[in-house]
Design a protein around this motif. Structure first.
Motif, mmCIF file in Angstrom:
data_model
loop_
_atom_site.group_PDB
_atom_site.id
_atom_site.type_symbol
_atom_site.label_atom_id
_atom_site.label_comp_id
_atom_site.label_asym_id
_atom_site.label_seq_id
_atom_site.Cartn_x
_atom_site.Cartn_y
_atom_site.Cartn_z
ATOM 1 N N ILE A 134 0.839 -1.199 0.000
ATOM 2 C CA ILE A 134 0.000 0.000 0.000
ATOM 3 C C ILE A 134 0.873 1.248 0.000
ATOM 4 O O ILE A 134 0.658 2.195 -0.777
ATOM 5 C CB ILE A 134 -0.948 0.005 1.221
ATOM 6 C CG1 ILE A 134 -1.989 -1.127 1.102
ATOM 7 C CG2 ILE A 134 -1.649 1.359 1.369
ATOM 8 C CD1 ILE A 134 -2.842 -1.320 2.343
ATOM 9 N N GLU A 135 1.881 1.252 0.867
ATOM 10 C CA GLU A 135 2.767 2.412 0.982
ATOM 11 C C GLU A 135 3.624 2.584 -0.267
ATOM 12 O O GLU A 135 3.859 3.713 -0.726
ATOM 13 C CB GLU A 135 3.631 2.278 2.233
ATOM 14 C CG GLU A 135 2.811 2.382 3.514
ATOM 15 C CD GLU A 135 3.590 2.015 4.768
ATOM 16 O OE1 GLU A 135 4.826 1.836 4.665
ATOM 17 O OE2 GLU A 135 2.966 1.899 5.837
ATOM 18 N N ALA A 136 4.059 1.462 -0.826
ATOM 19 C CA ALA A 136 4.898 1.548 -2.026
ATOM 20 C C ALA A 136 4.114 2.090 -3.206
ATOM 21 O O ALA A 136 4.632 2.911 -3.986
ATOM 22 C CB ALA A 136 5.487 0.177 -2.352
ATOM 23 N N GLU A 137 2.851 1.651 -3.371
ATOM 24 C CA GLU A 137 2.020 2.174 -4.459
ATOM 25 C C GLU A 137 1.860 3.689 -4.310
ATOM 26 O O GLU A 137 1.900 4.434 -5.301
ATOM 27 C CB GLU A 137 0.644 1.488 -4.471
ATOM 28 C CG GLU A 137 0.662 0.008 -4.820
ATOM 29 C CD GLU A 137 0.968 -0.269 -6.289
ATOM 30 O OE1 GLU A 137 1.102 0.692 -7.075
ATOM 31 O OE2 GLU A 137 1.100 -1.444 -6.659
ATOM 32 N N TYR A 138 1.690 4.144 -3.082
ATOM 33 C CA TYR A 138 1.576 5.584 -2.816
ATOM 34 C C TYR A 138 2.863 6.315 -3.209
ATOM 35 O O TYR A 138 2.837 7.300 -3.968
ATOM 36 C CB TYR A 138 1.268 5.803 -1.337
ATOM 37 C CG TYR A 138 1.211 7.257 -0.920
ATOM 38 C CD1 TYR A 138 0.001 7.943 -0.898
ATOM 39 C CD2 TYR A 138 2.368 7.943 -0.547
ATOM 40 C CE1 TYR A 138 -0.055 9.277 -0.524
ATOM 41 C CE2 TYR A 138 2.323 9.279 -0.165
ATOM 42 C CZ TYR A 138 1.111 9.936 -0.156
ATOM 43 O OH TYR A 138 1.056 11.262 0.211
ATOM 44 N N GLN B 97 5.121 12.174 5.754
ATOM 45 C CA GLN B 97 5.271 10.735 5.562
ATOM 46 C C GLN B 97 3.889 10.086 5.496
ATOM 47 O O GLN B 97 2.944 10.540 6.137
ATOM 48 C CB GLN B 97 6.085 10.130 6.697
ATOM 49 C CG GLN B 97 7.542 10.551 6.683
ATOM 50 C CD GLN B 97 8.401 9.683 7.570
ATOM 51 O OE1 GLN B 97 8.062 8.549 7.877
ATOM 52 N NE2 GLN B 97 9.547 10.219 7.980
ATOM 53 N N PHE B 98 3.800 9.014 4.720
ATOM 54 C CA PHE B 98 2.530 8.302 4.543
ATOM 55 C C PHE B 98 2.622 6.906 5.150
ATOM 56 O O PHE B 98 3.614 6.206 4.970
ATOM 57 C CB PHE B 98 2.184 8.179 3.054
ATOM 58 C CG PHE B 98 1.019 7.278 2.767
ATOM 59 C CD1 PHE B 98 -0.284 7.722 2.933
ATOM 60 C CD2 PHE B 98 1.225 5.957 2.352
ATOM 61 C CE1 PHE B 98 -1.362 6.881 2.682
ATOM 62 C CE2 PHE B 98 0.164 5.117 2.101
ATOM 63 C CZ PHE B 98 -1.134 5.572 2.263
ATOM 64 N N LYS B 99 1.594 6.509 5.870
ATOM 65 C CA LYS B 99 1.500 5.172 6.443
ATOM 66 C C LYS B 99 0.206 4.502 5.979
ATOM 67 O O LYS B 99 -0.831 5.161 5.872
ATOM 68 C CB LYS B 99 1.525 5.223 7.973
ATOM 69 C CG LYS B 99 2.838 5.715 8.567
ATOM 70 C CD LYS B 99 3.944 4.688 8.342
ATOM 71 C CE LYS B 99 5.236 5.125 9.016
ATOM 72 N NZ LYS B 99 6.345 4.165 8.728
ATOM 73 N N ALA B 100 0.264 3.202 5.718
ATOM 74 C CA ALA B 100 -0.926 2.464 5.295
ATOM 75 C C ALA B 100 -2.053 2.573 6.308
ATOM 76 O O ALA B 100 -3.234 2.524 5.955
ATOM 77 C CB ALA B 100 -0.568 0.994 5.054
ATOM 78 N N GLN B 101 -1.682 2.736 7.556
ATOM 79 C CA GLN B 101 -2.673 2.837 8.617
ATOM 80 C C GLN B 101 -3.646 3.982 8.377
ATOM 81 O O GLN B 101 -4.820 3.921 8.755
ATOM 82 C CB GLN B 101 -1.967 3.018 9.967
ATOM 83 C CG GLN B 101 -2.791 2.602 11.169
ATOM 84 C CD GLN B 101 -2.841 1.099 11.328
ATOM 85 O OE1 GLN B 101 -2.395 0.352 10.472
ATOM 86 N NE2 GLN B 101 -3.409 0.659 12.433
ATOM 87 N N SER B 102 -3.173 5.052 7.737
ATOM 88 C CA SER B 102 -4.034 6.207 7.492
ATOM 89 C C SER B 102 -5.116 5.907 6.458
ATOM 90 O O SER B 102 -6.123 6.619 6.376
ATOM 91 C CB SER B 102 -3.197 7.400 7.024
ATOM 92 O OG SER B 102 -2.619 7.158 5.750
#
Length: 585
Positions: A310-314, A351-356
């Motif tokens: 998920i994070e990598a796609e972002y 920073q982006f986290k999948a949790q969000s």
């Protein structure tokens, strides 16, 4: 009892039953002589090929949740169909005059897709009837029993009585779960345990009332539209793309959706059509797991890898926006190092986290109505952007689902974590990745603006049900409800419910996989049911929803995903040939 005819039965004639029927006719079409075979098609209504989901009589405002590009009844296996078939976009373009590429980007009404399915079903019925006997039965199959020479069935009308069926394909869809939901629902006048079809189920809801809607997903959105647009309320689209709503006076006063999390479903925009998978960490895990025959815990070993995807796609999209060069790899450590380097070079970028994405915080928490509005407005903007990092992040599960199904169907998840996935994460990922078209969410915003749709109690309120009244309350507020609508699609069924997969006859042909809230049919990866003794029934195959005890993500319209029908059709014809050979030797 006539045993000279080779009887074959398909139980349940929605899209999956239609696909099984098409595959069987294709295999039969390869034969020279098959006049003593008879195909029996059992369906609970006259909605053959469409089922209730794609019923041609449903309102046109009930839409698909993905573009026409992905809708096709054309078989993808080696044996060609008995008749020429085309994709939905090709088919509908002949009527609209629009180009196929234009139609591929449109969102079709489900009724229109039903007309497409019905069109080819009727053509196949006509073509097939010239080669083999075909009988349609509008009835409910209540029991299947096994004899020495095949299967016998009981139905509500007596159809099929006295016949021996050599093979059966069971494509019952959600019917057992829906029937179970009705049988186990509280017996109150204000409770509606299932909302489809609207013209029957929503009719008791009176205008000017307060309605509680269990669920904030696709079915809930359909239900809300059914109680507003379906009652002559009018939506008007502005030049900016937003909608306004004019009341008809026949809709409820308030519609109040809720769920455990209170988090709404994420809309899916047309820009998602062009998104391509760029992260393959889960795929790498799946290949290594199957190769080395490992057993995995979903939360401890699979979910963390999925979050990286998920994070990598972002970040892959974000990198492009900042002209940051990066070559994807299967090394998580490499990806994390690249992340750190990127944020060093661009320290102002959050920073982006999948949790969000999986567990977003609604803001402001003190005002859920405003929080839901803010949430949807954000996602409408992101879902329409080209190469949006957020849209790519929510698409990660759609990309990964096929690989996850390989894990799921290989039975390499621990039983406990498999159950946890079903009850905790299945709905969560659907909320994130398989949302409705943007226009439906724009309509929800219009209903909020009109004061009809109210999310004030959306997050885990307490439901108090009494004989003649029900209330919804939180720590700070309480409201009386006139109706409770269960606007969720039921999954599984109760062991106590009178459904086909809970047979009264002994020995039982079906056994169950345990789940937290319900049970499902135990079957093999090929769709063969496993009976109470552990024996596999090779002459019976489940297809679609009934296989969810073993197979994951049974897309209603997919011809390739978890396709157990093609092999059933092939084996049925092989068995027929063997029976003919035995009679002549």
């Amino acid at each position: 009892m006539d045993t000279s005819v080779f009887n074959v039965g398909i139980i349940g004639l929605g899209p999956k039953g239609f696909y099984g029927f098409e595959r069987l006719l294709a295999e039969i079409d390869q034969l020279d002589d098959h006049t003593d075979m008879c195909i029996h098609l059992f369906n609970e209504s006259d909605a053959f090929a469409t089922g209730w989901v794609y019923d041609i009589n449903q309102p046109e405002y009930l839409l698909m949740n993905y573009p026409n590009k992905y809708i096709s009844s054309v078989p993808r296996t080696e044996c060609d169909a008995m008749i020429p078939m085309s994709s939905y976009s090709e088919w509908v373009s002949k009527f609209t005059g629009n180009s196929i590429s234009y139609e591929e980007k449109q969102i079709a009404p489900r009724a229109a897709v039903g007309r497409y399915l019905k069109y080819y079903f009727n053509l196949l019925l006509k073509a097939g009837s010239s080669r083999v006997k075909i009988k349609k039965h509008i009835t409910t199959v209540t029991a299947i029993k096994k004899g020495d020479s095949g299967f016998y069935i009981d139905t509500t009308t007596g159809a099929g009585a006295g016949l021996t069926f050599k093979t059966l394909l069971l494509t019952t869809g959600h019917s057992p779960a829906i029937s179970s939901a009705y049988q186990t629902a509280s017996n109150c006048d204000y409770t509606i345990p299932f909302v489809y079809p609207f013209d029957k189920k929503l009719t008791p809801v009176k205008s000017g009332t307060t309605v509680l809607c269990k669920g904030i997903g696709l079915t809930a959105i359909d239900t809300i539209l059914g109680l507003t647009e379906g009652r002559d309320g009018a939506f008007k689209k502005s030049e900016s793309g937003s909608y306004s709503y004019t009341k008809s006076g026949t809709e409820p006063f308030k519609i109040m959706p809720f769920s455990r999390s209170g988090i709404p479903i994420i809309p899916r925009g047309l820009a998602a059509i062009n998104l391509k998978q760029t992260s393959f960490f889960l795929k790498h895990l799946v290949e290594n797991t199957l190769k080395n025959k490992r057993i995995l815990d979903f939360e401890k070993q699979v979910l963390p890898i999925l979050k990286v995807d998920i994070e990598a796609e972002y970040y892959h999209r974000l990198f492009k926006h900042y002209h940051y060069e990066y070559t994807p790899s299967v090394s998580i450590e490499h990806f994390r190092n690249v992340q750190k380097d990127f944020h060093k070079r661009f320290p102002k970028v959050n920073q982006f986290k999948a949790q969000s994405i999986l567990y977003p915080k609604l803001n402001p928490e003190s005002n859920l109505q405003q929080a839901v509005k803010n949430f949807w407005e954000f996602w409408i903007i992101e879902s329409e952007k080209k190469e949006s990092p957020y849209a790519a992040a929510v698409a990660a599960w759609r990309f990964a689902a096929e690989d996850f199904n390989r894990l799921y169907s290989a039975n390499v998840l621990t039983p406990a974590s498999r159950s946890i996935f079903q009850n905790k994460y299945f709905g969560l990922f659907n909320r994130v990745a398989y949302g409705p078209p943007v226009q439906n969410i724009q309509k929800m915003l219009a209903l909020m603006q009109a004061g009809i749709l109210d999310f004030s109690y959306a997050k885990s309120p307490q439901l108090i049900e009494k004989r003649d009244a029900c209330y919804l309350q939180t720590k700070t507020q309480k409201i009386e409800m006139d109706y409770i609508l269960d606007a969720r699609l039921p999954r599984g069924f109760s062991k106590e419910a009178a459904v086909l997969f809970n047979p009264i006859a002994k020995p039982a042909l079906f056994s169950h996989t345990a789940n937290l809230n319900a049970v499902e049919v135990k079957c093999t990866r090929q769709g063969h049911p496993v009976d109470a003794s552990g024996a596999i029934e090779k002459n019976m195959v489940l297809y679609g929803t009934p296989t969810e005890g073993a197979l994951f993500d049974n897309d209603t319209l997919s011809r390739t995903h978890n396709d157990t029908a093609s092999m059933w059709a092939k084996n049925t014809v092989i068995q027929y040939i063997q029976s003919k050979t035995a009679l002549t030797t």
